[in-house]
Write a protein that holds these residues in place. Sequence first.
Motif, PDB file in Angstrom:
ATOM      1  N   ILE A 336       0.835  -1.208   0.000  1.00 32.87           N
ATOM      2  CA  ILE A 336       0.000   0.000   0.000  1.00 32.87           C
ATOM      3  C   ILE A 336       0.869   1.257   0.000  1.00 32.87           C
ATOM      4  CG2 ILE A 336      -1.709   1.351   1.298  1.00 32.87           C
ATOM      5  CD1 ILE A 336      -2.811  -1.282   2.409  1.00 32.87           C
ATOM      6  N   TYR A 337       1.888   1.269   0.881  1.00 35.41           N
ATOM      7  CA  TYR A 337       2.598   2.526   1.133  1.00 35.41           C
ATOM      8  C   TYR A 337       3.972   2.643   0.477  1.00 35.41           C
ATOM      9  CZ  TYR A 337      -1.050   3.098   4.619  1.00 35.41           C
ATOM     10  OH  TYR A 337      -2.263   3.215   5.229  1.00 35.41           O
ATOM     11  N   ASP A 338       4.744   1.523   0.414  1.00 33.80           N
ATOM     12  CA  ASP A 338       6.142   1.650  -0.025  1.00 33.80           C
ATOM     13  C   ASP A 338       6.282   1.451  -1.521  1.00 33.80           C
ATOM     14  OD1 ASP A 338       6.519   1.845   2.673  1.00 33.80           O
ATOM     15  OD2 ASP A 338       6.997  -0.297   2.937  1.00 33.80           O
ATOM     16  N   ASP A 339       5.650   0.392  -2.014  1.00 30.22           N
ATOM     17  CA  ASP A 339       5.809   0.040  -3.416  1.00 30.22           C
ATOM     18  C   ASP A 339       4.400  -0.327  -3.914  1.00 30.22           C
ATOM     19  OD1 ASP A 339       6.493  -1.068  -5.821  1.00 30.22           O
ATOM     20  OD2 ASP A 339       7.253  -2.949  -4.972  1.00 30.22           O
ATOM     21  N   PRO A 340       3.590   0.704  -4.258  1.00 34.59           N
ATOM     22  CA  PRO A 340       2.165   0.461  -4.531  1.00 34.59           C
ATOM     23  C   PRO A 340       1.928  -0.610  -5.589  1.00 34.59           C
ATOM     24  CG  PRO A 340       2.633   2.808  -4.494  1.00 34.59           C
ATOM     25  CD  PRO A 340       3.958   2.104  -4.427  1.00 34.59           C
ATOM     26  N   ARG A 341       1.237  -1.661  -5.210  1.00 34.61           N
ATOM     27  CA  ARG A 341       0.939  -2.770  -6.129  1.00 34.61           C
ATOM     28  C   ARG A 341      -0.214  -3.581  -5.535  1.00 34.61           C
ATOM     29  NH1 ARG A 341       5.123  -4.079  -2.774  1.00 34.61           N
ATOM     30  NH2 ARG A 341       4.973  -6.129  -1.781  1.00 34.61           N
ATOM     31  N   TRP A 342      -0.820  -4.430  -6.349  1.00 26.81           N
ATOM     32  CA  TRP A 342      -1.841  -5.332  -5.812  1.00 26.81           C
ATOM     33  C   TRP A 342      -1.139  -6.310  -4.861  1.00 26.81           C
ATOM     34  CZ3 TRP A 342      -7.184  -5.522  -6.624  1.00 26.81           C
ATOM     35  CH2 TRP A 342      -7.681  -4.549  -7.502  1.00 26.81           C
ATOM     36  N   PRO A 343      -1.611  -6.448  -3.630  1.00 27.78           N
ATOM     37  CA  PRO A 343      -0.909  -7.315  -2.666  1.00 27.78           C
ATOM     38  C   PRO A 343      -1.070  -8.786  -3.036  1.00 27.78           C
ATOM     39  CG  PRO A 343      -2.978  -6.527  -1.744  1.00 27.78           C
ATOM     40  CD  PRO A 343      -2.837  -5.862  -3.081  1.00 27.78           C
ATOM     41  N   GLU A 344      -0.008  -9.567  -2.835  1.00 27.05           N
ATOM     42  CA  GLU A 344      -0.081 -11.003  -3.165  1.00 27.05           C
ATOM     43  C   GLU A 344      -1.162 -11.679  -2.321  1.00 27.05           C
ATOM     44  OE1 GLU A 344       3.033 -13.179  -4.557  1.00 27.05           O
ATOM     45  OE2 GLU A 344       2.681 -11.472  -5.917  1.00 27.05           O
ATOM     46  N   GLU A 345      -1.012 -11.530  -0.997  1.00 26.53           N
ATOM     47  CA  GLU A 345      -1.962 -12.150  -0.066  1.00 26.53           C
ATOM     48  C   GLU A 345      -2.531 -11.059   0.813  1.00 26.53           C
ATOM     49  OE1 GLU A 345      -3.346 -14.894   0.132  1.00 26.53           O
ATOM     50  OE2 GLU A 345      -2.123 -16.082  -1.231  1.00 26.53           O
ATOM     51  N   PRO A 346      -3.710 -10.550   0.476  1.00 28.34           N
ATOM     52  CA  PRO A 346      -4.221  -9.391   1.222  1.00 28.34           C
ATOM     53  C   PRO A 346      -4.855  -9.753   2.567  1.00 28.34           C
ATOM     54  CG  PRO A 346      -5.766 -10.030  -0.486  1.00 28.34           C
ATOM     55  CD  PRO A 346      -4.603 -10.972  -0.612  1.00 28.34           C
ATOM     56  N   LEU A 347      -4.692  -8.845   3.532  1.00 27.13           N
ATOM     57  CA  LEU A 347      -5.547  -8.908   4.710  1.00 27.13           C
ATOM     58  C   LEU A 347      -6.923  -8.452   4.244  1.00 27.13           C
ATOM     59  CD1 LEU A 347      -2.648  -7.869   5.989  1.00 27.13           C
ATOM     60  CD2 LEU A 347      -4.087  -7.424   7.936  1.00 27.13           C
ATOM     61  N   PHE A 348      -7.950  -8.884   4.871  1.00 25.17           N
ATOM     62  CA  PHE A 348      -9.248  -8.330   4.518  1.00 25.17           C
ATOM     63  C   PHE A 348     -10.170  -8.284   5.728  1.00 25.17           C
ATOM     64  CE2 PHE A 348     -11.912 -12.205   4.100  1.00 25.17           C
ATOM     65  CZ  PHE A 348     -10.942 -13.200   4.008  1.00 25.17           C
ATOM     66  N   TYR A 349     -11.262  -7.560   5.515  1.00 25.85           N
ATOM     67  CA  TYR A 349     -12.232  -7.343   6.580  1.00 25.85           C
ATOM     68  C   TYR A 349     -13.596  -7.760   6.037  1.00 25.85           C
ATOM     69  CZ  TYR A 349     -15.893  -4.280   8.484  1.00 25.85           C
ATOM     70  OH  TYR A 349     -17.078  -3.792   8.971  1.00 25.85           O
ATOM     71  N   ALA A 350     -14.400  -8.396   6.869  1.00 26.21           N
ATOM     72  CA  ALA A 350     -15.745  -8.763   6.433  1.00 26.21           C
ATOM     73  C   ALA A 350     -16.756  -8.284   7.474  1.00 26.21           C
ATOM     74  CB  ALA A 350     -15.865 -10.273   6.260  1.00 26.21           C
ATOM     75  N   SER A 351     -17.886  -7.819   6.996  1.00 24.41           N
ATOM     76  CA  SER A 351     -18.920  -7.345   7.898  1.00 24.41           C
ATOM     77  C   SER A 351     -20.238  -8.021   7.518  1.00 24.41           C
ATOM     78  CB  SER A 351     -19.033  -5.827   7.747  1.00 24.41           C
ATOM     79  OG  SER A 351     -20.171  -5.369   8.416  1.00 24.41           O
TER      80      SER A 351
END
Length: 486
Positions: A336-351
Amino acid sequence: MKKQVRIIGSGFSSLAASCYLAQLGYEVNVYEKNDTIGGRARQLKRDGFTFDIGPTWYWMPDVFERFFADFGKKPSDYYELIKLAPAYQVYFGINEFVTIADNLPEIVKTFEKIEVGSGQKLASFMNEAQSNYNIAIKDLVYRPGVSPLELVTLETAKKVNQFFGNISKDIRRKFKNTKLIQILEFPVLFLGAKPSDTPSFYSFMNYADFGLGTWHPKNGMYSVILAIEQLALELGVTIHTNANIEKIEVTNGTATGLVVNGTSIKGDIILSGADYHHSERLLDEKYRAYSEKYWEKSTFAPSSLLFYVGFDKKIEQVEHHTLFFDVDFDVHASAIYDDPRWPEEPLFYASFPSKTDGNSAPEGKEAGIFLIPLAPGLHDIPELREEYFEKIISRFERLTQQSVRNSIIFKESFCVNDFINDYNSYKGNAYGLANTLLQTAFLRPKLKSKKVKNLFFTGQLTVPGPGVPPALISGKLVSELIEKNK
Ligand SMILES: Cc1cc2nc3c(=O)[nH]c(=O)nc-3n(C[C@H](O)[C@H](O)[C@H](O)COP(=O)(O)OP(=O)(O)OC[C@H]3O[C@@H](n4cnc5c(N)ncnc54)[C@H](O)[C@@H]3O)c2cc1C
C-alpha cells in the motif's frame, strides 16, 4: 438579508457544516453530484438486502452525541444504537480466532490467556490511551489547524515525546505475541497510515476501540446520514442532488459563485466538502494553494476493493465485524505505502450487518461486505476484482471451515475507478489524507483557502482527518471559521 452559503458535496462533513451554518443564520444550499446524499457513506439496496457502501464501524459515540447536542438533540432522537457484543473477531488461522469483548475487563482476560502478563500491561496501556483520548478528542481535534500553537497545552507538553515516537514501537515494547500486536495496531489503521508512521499519541484510537466500544446504528451507518439530513432540513437547509459543480467562480480574488450543471449561481461564501484536490481543480490554476507535486508527495490513506454480497443462507463462525489477519501485515502494508501494487496475499475485513440487524437482509439470508485495503491509483479492471474475490472467498471458506460460494445470490464491487467516478477522489483514495506526524493539525491542507477570499474546505482531506467522527468535527470547525471570518 441572510448571507448565502453554497456547499459542494453531501458527505458527513458537508451535511454537518450545513447544520451549523444554518443555525448561525446563513441561508444554506448543498449541491451533490450523485443522485443520493451521503458521499462515501451512501447506501446500496438490492433484492431485499441493504449495505453501507462505505463506513461500517461506529466508533467514538461521544462525538456523535456532542454533534447532536450542539442542536439541542440526541442521536436517539433520530436513530437507535446497538452496542455490539462481542465488538469483533479476528482470524489468524483455520478456526483460530480471537474474539474482542464489549468491555475492557473481559478483553484484559483474553489478553492474559494469550500472553502471560499482558493483561496488566494492557490495563496500563489503556490508561495512557484514555488520557490521550481526553486530550485529543475532547479538546485538540476541535481546534481549526490554523496555528502550531493550538497543539501546545499543559497536557501535550507532558506528552511531547509521544508525538515523535511511533505506536508500532510502543506496542512491540510491551507485547510480544504477534496476535496481540496486530489487534492493538488495528485501530490506528483508521487513520490511514502504517502504525510505524503513526505517532504514539494516537493510541487514543485504542481507547476508542476497547474503552468506548463498537456500535451499530439500526439500519446501518446510512441512518446517521438520514438523521443529519433531517436535522439540516429542520434548520432550513436546501439540498440539491444530481447537482454537479463544474466551477468555483472567483472575481478579483473573492469566491462569488458556482457553476452547477452549466448554470452560474451567485454565493457569498463557498464551502467545498468534496475531496480537496478536486475542489481546487474547480478553480483557475492561479487560485490553487496546493500544487500537483504537493498531492503527489502526500501520504494518502488507502483505497479499497469492496464487495457487497447477498448470501441465501446464514453464515456461520463469524461476528458482525470479522477481520482476517492470517497473513503478514507488513507485506500487505508495503504494497500500500512503499511500493504500490496489488498485494499477493491481502488482509481483509468482512462485515455481516444482518447478524445484528434484521433489516439488512431477508429472513434466513445474510448480507456480507468484504473490504481489501489497496494503494490508491492502482490499475483497476474487472478481471483483477474477480481474481481478488476468488482469493479472499477461498481463504474465507478455509479459515471459517464452511462453504459459502454456492450460496451467493449476487455480488457487487466497488474499487479505485468507482471512487474516482463517484466522488472525484484523488487516485481513488477511500479515506482521504492519512494522519501522519507531518500531516497532523496545522500541517494538513487548510480549512480556509490561502488564495481566495470567502472560499473554505471541509472533509477528510483537511482538519482533523479521516473517519466519520472527524468529518462531523470538520464541519463544525469550518463553520466556526466562516463565522469568525465574517
Ligand atoms: C470503504 C470505506 C470504509 C470506511 N469505513 C469507515 C468506518 O468504518 N468508520 C468511520 O468512521 N469511517 C470510515 N470511513 C471513512 C468515512 O466514511 C469518511 O471519512 C467520511 O464519510 C468522509 O466524509 P466527507 O464529507 O469528508 O467526504 P465524502 O463522503 O467523500 O463527501 C464528499 C461529497 O462530495 C461530492 N462531490 C464531489 N465532487 C463534486 C462535485 N464536483 N459537485 C458536487 N458534489 C461533488 C461527492 O459525491 C461526495 O458526496 C470509510 C470510508 C470508506 C470509503
